[in-house]
Write a protein that holds these residues in place. Structure first.
Motif, PDB file in Angstrom:
ATOM      1  N   ILE A 113       0.873  -1.172   0.000  1.00 59.54           N
ATOM      2  CA  ILE A 113       0.000   0.000   0.000  1.00 59.54           C
ATOM      3  C   ILE A 113       0.911   1.223   0.000  1.00 59.54           C
ATOM      4  O   ILE A 113       1.894   1.272   0.739  1.00 59.54           O
ATOM      5  CB  ILE A 113      -0.975   0.000   1.199  1.00 59.54           C
ATOM      6  CG1 ILE A 113      -0.259  -0.343   2.506  1.00 59.54           C
ATOM      7  CG2 ILE A 113      -2.128  -0.960   0.963  1.00 59.54           C
ATOM      8  CD1 ILE A 113      -1.131  -0.163   3.744  1.00 59.54           C
ATOM      9  N   PRO A 114       0.606   2.204  -0.861  1.00 52.73           N
ATOM     10  CA  PRO A 114       1.549   3.317  -1.069  1.00 52.73           C
ATOM     11  C   PRO A 114       1.504   4.385   0.016  1.00 52.73           C
ATOM     12  O   PRO A 114       2.406   5.216   0.088  1.00 52.73           O
ATOM     13  CB  PRO A 114       1.105   3.905  -2.413  1.00 52.73           C
ATOM     14  CG  PRO A 114      -0.328   3.510  -2.548  1.00 52.73           C
ATOM     15  CD  PRO A 114      -0.526   2.241  -1.788  1.00 52.73           C
ATOM     16  N   VAL A 115       0.458   4.366   0.843  1.00 47.03           N
ATOM     17  CA  VAL A 115       0.360   5.312   1.973  1.00 47.03           C
ATOM     18  C   VAL A 115      -0.015   4.494   3.202  1.00 47.03           C
ATOM     19  O   VAL A 115      -0.440   3.345   3.073  1.00 47.03           O
ATOM     20  CB  VAL A 115      -0.691   6.422   1.684  1.00 47.03           C
ATOM     21  CG1 VAL A 115      -0.219   7.315   0.539  1.00 47.03           C
ATOM     22  CG2 VAL A 115      -2.057   5.824   1.381  1.00 47.03           C
ATOM     23  N   PRO A 116       0.174   5.030   4.413  1.00 48.46           N
ATOM     24  CA  PRO A 116      -0.084   4.216   5.610  1.00 48.46           C
ATOM     25  C   PRO A 116      -1.503   3.632   5.646  1.00 48.46           C
ATOM     26  O   PRO A 116      -2.447   4.252   5.147  1.00 48.46           O
ATOM     27  CB  PRO A 116       0.129   5.219   6.760  1.00 48.46           C
ATOM     28  CG  PRO A 116       1.081   6.233   6.202  1.00 48.46           C
ATOM     29  CD  PRO A 116       0.712   6.363   4.759  1.00 48.46           C
ATOM     30  N   ALA A 117      -1.624   2.456   6.273  1.00 49.85           N
ATOM     31  CA  ALA A 117      -2.921   1.777   6.374  1.00 49.85           C
ATOM     32  C   ALA A 117      -3.958   2.645   7.078  1.00 49.85           C
ATOM     33  O   ALA A 117      -5.162   2.493   6.864  1.00 49.85           O
ATOM     34  CB  ALA A 117      -2.751   0.448   7.125  1.00 49.85           C
ATOM     35  N   THR A 118      -3.481   3.564   7.882  1.00 51.91           N
ATOM     36  CA  THR A 118      -4.379   4.423   8.672  1.00 51.91           C
ATOM     37  C   THR A 118      -4.871   5.642   7.889  1.00 51.91           C
ATOM     38  O   THR A 118      -5.616   6.464   8.420  1.00 51.91           O
ATOM     39  CB  THR A 118      -3.618   4.918   9.915  1.00 51.91           C
ATOM     40  OG1 THR A 118      -2.332   5.401   9.492  1.00 51.91           O
ATOM     41  CG2 THR A 118      -3.421   3.805  10.917  1.00 51.91           C
ATOM     42  N   SER A 119      -4.475   5.766   6.637  1.00 57.45           N
ATOM     43  CA  SER A 119      -4.886   6.926   5.831  1.00 57.45           C
ATOM     44  C   SER A 119      -6.405   6.957   5.638  1.00 57.45           C
ATOM     45  O   SER A 119      -7.077   5.931   5.714  1.00 57.45           O
ATOM     46  CB  SER A 119      -4.214   6.878   4.454  1.00 57.45           C
ATOM     47  OG  SER A 119      -2.813   6.843   4.582  1.00 57.45           O
ATOM     48  N   LYS A 120      -6.918   8.120   5.319  1.00 57.90           N
ATOM     49  CA  LYS A 120      -8.332   8.255   4.984  1.00 57.90           C
ATOM     50  C   LYS A 120      -8.633   7.394   3.742  1.00 57.90           C
ATOM     51  O   LYS A 120      -7.778   7.258   2.853  1.00 57.90           O
ATOM     52  CB  LYS A 120      -8.673   9.719   4.669  1.00 57.90           C
ATOM     53  CG  LYS A 120      -8.505  10.652   5.854  1.00 57.90           C
ATOM     54  CD  LYS A 120      -9.700  10.568   6.785  1.00 57.90           C
ATOM     55  CE  LYS A 120      -9.593  11.628   7.872  1.00 57.90           C
ATOM     56  NZ  LYS A 120     -10.502  11.349   9.008  1.00 57.90           N
ATOM     57  N   ILE A 121      -9.838   6.903   3.677  1.00 56.84           N
ATOM     58  CA  ILE A 121     -10.184   5.938   2.636  1.00 56.84           C
ATOM     59  C   ILE A 121      -9.980   6.491   1.226  1.00 56.84           C
ATOM     60  O   ILE A 121      -9.345   5.862   0.375  1.00 56.84           O
ATOM     61  CB  ILE A 121     -11.644   5.463   2.813  1.00 56.84           C
ATOM     62  CG1 ILE A 121     -11.756   4.670   4.118  1.00 56.84           C
ATOM     63  CG2 ILE A 121     -12.090   4.617   1.633  1.00 56.84           C
ATOM     64  CD1 ILE A 121     -13.165   4.310   4.506  1.00 56.84           C
ATOM     65  N   GLN A 122     -10.506   7.685   0.963  1.00 54.35           N
ATOM     66  CA  GLN A 122     -10.401   8.197  -0.401  1.00 54.35           C
ATOM     67  C   GLN A 122      -8.946   8.495  -0.766  1.00 54.35           C
ATOM     68  O   GLN A 122      -8.530   8.291  -1.910  1.00 54.35           O
ATOM     69  CB  GLN A 122     -11.280   9.448  -0.576  1.00 54.35           C
ATOM     70  CG  GLN A 122     -11.559   9.776  -2.043  1.00 54.35           C
ATOM     71  CD  GLN A 122     -12.200   8.605  -2.785  1.00 54.35           C
ATOM     72  OE1 GLN A 122     -13.229   8.076  -2.375  1.00 54.35           O
ATOM     73  NE2 GLN A 122     -11.566   8.150  -3.869  1.00 54.35           N
ATOM     74  N   TYR A 123      -8.184   8.921   0.230  1.00 55.28           N
ATOM     75  CA  TYR A 123      -6.756   9.206   0.000  1.00 55.28           C
ATOM     76  C   TYR A 123      -6.023   7.914  -0.365  1.00 55.28           C
ATOM     77  O   TYR A 123      -5.231   7.865  -1.313  1.00 55.28           O
ATOM     78  CB  TYR A 123      -6.180   9.838   1.271  1.00 55.28           C
ATOM     79  CG  TYR A 123      -4.728  10.221   1.179  1.00 55.28           C
ATOM     80  CD1 TYR A 123      -4.321  11.339   0.444  1.00 55.28           C
ATOM     81  CD2 TYR A 123      -3.752   9.476   1.851  1.00 55.28           C
ATOM     82  CE1 TYR A 123      -2.977  11.692   0.367  1.00 55.28           C
ATOM     83  CE2 TYR A 123      -2.410   9.818   1.789  1.00 55.28           C
ATOM     84  CZ  TYR A 123      -2.029  10.930   1.036  1.00 55.28           C
ATOM     85  OH  TYR A 123      -0.704  11.263   0.973  1.00 55.28           O
ATOM     86  N   MET A 124      -6.316   6.849   0.394  1.00 53.45           N
ATOM     87  CA  MET A 124      -5.727   5.532   0.093  1.00 53.45           C
ATOM     88  C   MET A 124      -6.122   5.072  -1.304  1.00 53.45           C
ATOM     89  O   MET A 124      -5.285   4.641  -2.095  1.00 53.45           O
ATOM     90  CB  MET A 124      -6.199   4.506   1.135  1.00 53.45           C
ATOM     91  CG  MET A 124      -5.830   3.067   0.827  1.00 53.45           C
ATOM     92  SD  MET A 124      -4.060   2.734   0.931  1.00 53.45           S
ATOM     93  CE  MET A 124      -3.862   2.601   2.713  1.00 53.45           C
ATOM     94  N   LYS A 125      -7.397   5.176  -1.625  1.00 56.18           N
ATOM     95  CA  LYS A 125      -7.855   4.702  -2.940  1.00 56.18           C
ATOM     96  C   LYS A 125      -7.187   5.481  -4.065  1.00 56.18           C
ATOM     97  O   LYS A 125      -6.734   4.891  -5.063  1.00 56.18           O
ATOM     98  CB  LYS A 125      -9.378   4.825  -3.041  1.00 56.18           C
ATOM     99  CG  LYS A 125     -10.108   3.719  -2.298  1.00 56.18           C
ATOM    100  CD  LYS A 125     -11.541   3.576  -2.796  1.00 56.18           C
ATOM    101  CE  LYS A 125     -12.197   2.397  -2.094  1.00 56.18           C
ATOM    102  NZ  LYS A 125     -13.601   2.217  -2.495  1.00 56.18           N
TER     103      LYS A 125
END
Lengths: 384, 384
Positions: free
Chosen positions: B78-90
């Motif tokens: 995953i390119p950003v931490p697992a704790t990131s906001k959902i839309q940011y992660m997506k």
């Protein structure tokens, strides 16, 4: 000739060329959780035989006592030329067997298994009916069974004896059969090979038919055992069936050669152990057998007289995917492996493969798949 | 932290420490018939991605033309931490996906497959319903499918997209689902994971149920494909079912960690390729995912916040038992593999595993085994 070129075994190459953490990393990835060596140094062996002994460790439980069993797998070359007279060959093999079983008993073995069709050359490449059919014997009353019953009783050992069977009560038919003799020397029963190859030099369908004994599991004093003979290891359903019937150890006595199956050898019996929650024991013949008359292999190559190299490499795999090293690719050998049968249930509890198996789903699919009007579940654009 | 200690891959250790005939002997035993490297040097890639490309050679036939297909398997952290906001992660994952698919297209890929639940952290270890359930989307109409439909159309590529599915028309249930999008950007269908784990940190049965879509095979312009999601690789019957329905390539998008499954990783998908006469594609997630709240793993160890290391190592196995090297254990990577689908039938003709399968025997056994009064076939002394 071809014997000289054969390398000894994969494990030796890794042992010699890898050190320290590299060695342990590779070992762990390729062989799983470490097995322990059992020291048999003080035991006076016949040193013609490579003897290796391992223990597959298993946690103790609170309510069940450990059920430790020592398994002995014997792999061997034919001790005299394939062209020898039948009785001469059998006597030479009996002598070899007696030595191996005596060594097994000194090593504490409880269940001993031979390779496929152990009391004869693997002559099915020739497609000649005679003299090879003369090797066939009654499973229950034949001389090989009689010979082994004595040893089983004397040494308190279950013996699995894969032979060419002659069924005199059913029109003299021939079968590829494993005879199970219990540790009191009593004939417990037999299993006939379920899946028969027609590939390369494996012309076995010329001699015998697919087995009609189902998937029996033999309840012995040393656990519930079954036998998946040779080519049956390519069939996940065959392995599954022994598991459904409650097997804790499934033996796979084989005779298979280098070019054809060797990259699959470490995969199939081990996958079966993982998938079915039991121990598997892969045993392969050793050496090159040369026959009197030439034969072809259905591969465009010239006629020849030998079967190629049987590469040994016998091993035991555990339900958690760990496995012992293999025996030699070139030498007669005895692999002694101590296992705790309690591990079967422990791994089933842990991984949950049986609980999550959904057998009803597959019972339904197979019932449909065997019908002539079976409609595979195919999704095409027009269906959407 | 734990990333630093992870070794790169088994193949590198063997490459560095073995030479000459030793290397070739080990390679052949462990990987089967040699695959060829495809030279992609002249193609301008995004070099953040490990790209490896192989061709699995296959003889030509007289009547059928070769059916060469290039498969692209993408493994990623995953390119950003697992704790990131959902839309940011997506969004971050979509960016990564777009790069991987563009690189795939430059490499001539026809069918592209992501890892399991690719558009989210593998958060099922937490047993927290929120925010993780918010990642679930409609298989046919959700944003991830819409996003990929554009790419599939633009790049003329079949895309397999394993996601967490929300089924709004059936009581808002959640499923672990693979969406198949064809090379025209059309939604072809979906498959829901048939076997759900309950082991270690794999608490997936907390979120979704066993799939109800059977074993669909999707007929695409690039062959008949199916998807066996993650834990389904432990189930030989699941693999068999895709074979019975005619699959030529079965993808196994996964998310699995070092301690638990790594010694099995090279065994199971490869055994399935051999047993069923099709290509298998094992894809695993990469890296360590750390969550906000601690959780326990049901193994007596203290609560912790990470899932352990997903070890990548994606590979392709052929019906003849040969396989590509694995990708890295630690890096994002794209594995491009050119296969000729004609090999499936060739190997079936050669080995004969399907001809000798005796499906009727097992249809009968499974029909009996699912009944509550099933009597396993056990032979005891008293029966003799």
């Amino acid at each position: 000739m071809s014997e000289i070129k054969e390398f000894e075994r994969l494990e030796d190459i890794l042992d010699k060329n890898l050190t320290g953490s590299n060695y342990e990393t590779v070992r762990q990835l390729l062989y799983g959780r470490a097995v322990e060596q059992i020291d048999l140094k003080t035991i006076p062996f016949n040193r013609n035989l490579q003897v290796e002994a391992y223990r597959i460790p298993c946690p103790e439980e609170q309510l069940r006592k450990p059920r430790n069993v020592r398994i002995g797998l014997f792999q061997n070359q034919i001790p005299v030329p394939a062209t020898s007279k039948i009785q001469y060959m059998k006597n030479a093999l009996y002598k070899l067997a007696e030595e191996a079983i005596e060594t097994s008993q000194k090593s504490g073995v409880n269940i001993f298994c031979f390779q496929e069709a152990w009391n004869m050359p693997f002559a099915f490449c020739t497609r000649e009916k005679y003299p090879w059919s003369e090797y066939a014997e009654s499973a229950q009353y034949g001389p090989t069974t009689k010979f082994l019953q004595e040893l089983a009783k004397n040494y308190n050992m279950v013996i699995i004896s894969p032979i060419l069977e002659r069924d005199e009560t059913h029109s003299d038919t021939i079968w590829n059969t494993a005879v199970i003799i219990d540790n009191h020397g009593d004939y417990l029963g037999k299993h006939r090979k379920n899946h028969i190859p027609r590939v390369g030099d494996f012309n076995e369908s010329t001699y015998y038919f697919e087995g009609n004994t189902g998937h029996p599991v033999f309840e012995t004093e040393f656990g519930k055992i079954a036998v998946n003979i040779c080519y049956g290891r390519h069939h996940p359903l065959n392995w599954l069936a022994f598991g459904l019937n409650g097997a804790e150890i499934v033996f796979n006595p084989s005779a298979t050669t280098g070019g054809l199956s060797e990259p699959l050898w470490g995969i199939e019996a081990r996958n079966a152990a993982i998938a079915n929650g039991y121990f598997t024991c892969a045993i392969n013949r050793v050496g090159t057998e040369t026959f009197e008359h030439e034969f072809t292999s259905g591969n465009g190559k010239p006629a020849h007289k030998d079967f190629g190299h049987f590469y040994g490499s016998s091993y035991v795999a555990a339900p958690d995917g760990s496995r012992t090293p293999g025996l030699s690719r070139t030498k007669n050998g005895l692999l002694v492996t101590e296992v705790d049968l309690n591990m079967c249930r422990q791994v089933k509890d842990h991984w949950g493969f049986q609980m999550t198996q959904r057998l009803d789903l597959y019972a339904d699919l197979l019932a449909r798949a065997v019908k002539s009007d079976f409609q595979p579940q195919i999704i095409k654009k027009s269906n959407c």
